[in-house]
Design a protein around this motif. Structure first.
Motif, mmCIF file in Angstrom:
data_model
loop_
_atom_site.group_PDB
_atom_site.id
_atom_site.type_symbol
_atom_site.label_atom_id
_atom_site.label_comp_id
_atom_site.label_asym_id
_atom_site.label_seq_id
_atom_site.Cartn_x
_atom_site.Cartn_y
_atom_site.Cartn_z
ATOM 1 N N LEU A 56 70.199 -29.658 -48.004
ATOM 2 C CA LEU A 56 68.831 -29.354 -48.412
ATOM 3 C C LEU A 56 68.844 -28.295 -49.509
ATOM 4 C CD1 LEU A 56 66.970 -29.068 -44.975
ATOM 5 C CD2 LEU A 56 66.538 -30.757 -46.739
ATOM 6 N N PRO A 57 68.010 -28.339 -50.487
ATOM 7 C CA PRO A 57 66.898 -29.270 -50.672
ATOM 8 C C PRO A 57 67.273 -30.525 -51.463
ATOM 9 C CG PRO A 57 66.758 -27.575 -52.327
ATOM 10 C CD PRO A 57 67.974 -27.257 -51.468
ATOM 11 N N THR A 58 68.534 -30.644 -51.894
ATOM 12 C CA THR A 58 68.938 -31.788 -52.708
ATOM 13 C C THR A 58 68.831 -33.092 -51.936
ATOM 14 O OG1 THR A 58 70.486 -30.314 -53.844
ATOM 15 C CG2 THR A 58 70.755 -32.677 -54.206
ATOM 16 N N SER A 106 77.835 -26.463 -49.465
ATOM 17 C CA SER A 106 76.554 -26.948 -48.955
ATOM 18 C C SER A 106 75.463 -26.397 -49.856
ATOM 19 C CB SER A 106 76.329 -26.464 -47.524
ATOM 20 O OG SER A 106 77.315 -26.973 -46.660
ATOM 21 N N ASP A 107 74.470 -27.216 -50.204
ATOM 22 C CA ASP A 107 73.359 -26.722 -51.027
ATOM 23 C C ASP A 107 72.429 -25.806 -50.238
ATOM 24 O OD1 ASP A 107 74.398 -28.119 -53.118
ATOM 25 O OD2 ASP A 107 72.740 -29.533 -53.313
ATOM 26 N N ASN A 108 72.373 -25.978 -48.922
ATOM 27 C CA ASN A 108 71.506 -25.175 -48.078
ATOM 28 C C ASN A 108 72.108 -23.763 -47.952
ATOM 29 O OD1 ASN A 108 70.065 -23.988 -45.977
ATOM 30 N ND2 ASN A 108 69.959 -25.871 -44.779
ATOM 31 N N PRO A 109 71.396 -22.740 -48.435
ATOM 32 C CA PRO A 109 71.955 -21.385 -48.379
ATOM 33 C C PRO A 109 72.153 -20.868 -46.957
ATOM 34 C CG PRO A 109 69.693 -21.344 -49.193
ATOM 35 C CD PRO A 109 70.085 -22.785 -49.072
#
Length: 134
Positions: A56-58, A106-109
């Motif tokens: 997320l959010p991608t 991971s795109d989610n921080p």
């Protein structure tokens, strides 16, 4: 144009087992769009679904991804890859960080990235398109 759909349910978290995946069927895909996004023949491409929240959010849980299995060399920065990590399927960004080491991103921080040995990753293909049901 028909594309193969595989029931991989690629994790956007810790990974899913990909040893026993099954072809789920086919889906129609616009040939004009396909020609714009890849030169890889349609019979080589496949569609799978992502599962989880680490991208997320991608990517959202349940998003469809189109995977090009002819692109398996980690030679492009800031790309999303379908991978097997320790035998578990996942969708992640990959970045080489040192000889023989890869950052699995991971795109989610809220999720931690991790550096792993390059030998522990098998690239199944590059994610070249994302589809979302609304």
């Amino acid at each position: 144009m028909k594309l193969r759909v595989f029931d991989l349910n690629l994790s956007m978290g810790d990974g899913t087992d990909i040893d026993d995946y099954a072809e789920e069927g086919v889906m129609d895909f616009d040939p004009g769009i396909l020609r714009r996004i890849t030169r890889t023949p349609a019979e080589r491409l496949f569609v799978a679904r992502g599962s989880g929240d680490s991208m997320l959010p991608t990517l959202m849980n349940g998003d469809m991804v189109l995977i090009d299995p002819l692109q398996t060399r980690l030679n492009l920065d800031d790309r999303i890859w379908a991978i097997s990590l320790y035998g578990a399927g996942a969708i992640k960004r990959l970045q080489p960080v040192a000889p023989g080491k890869v950052d699995v991103i991971s795109d989610n921080p809220a999720r931690e990235n991790r550096v792993v040995d390059a030998d522990d990753i098998r690239i199944l293909g590059r994610v070249i398109w994302i589809g979302r049901e609304v």
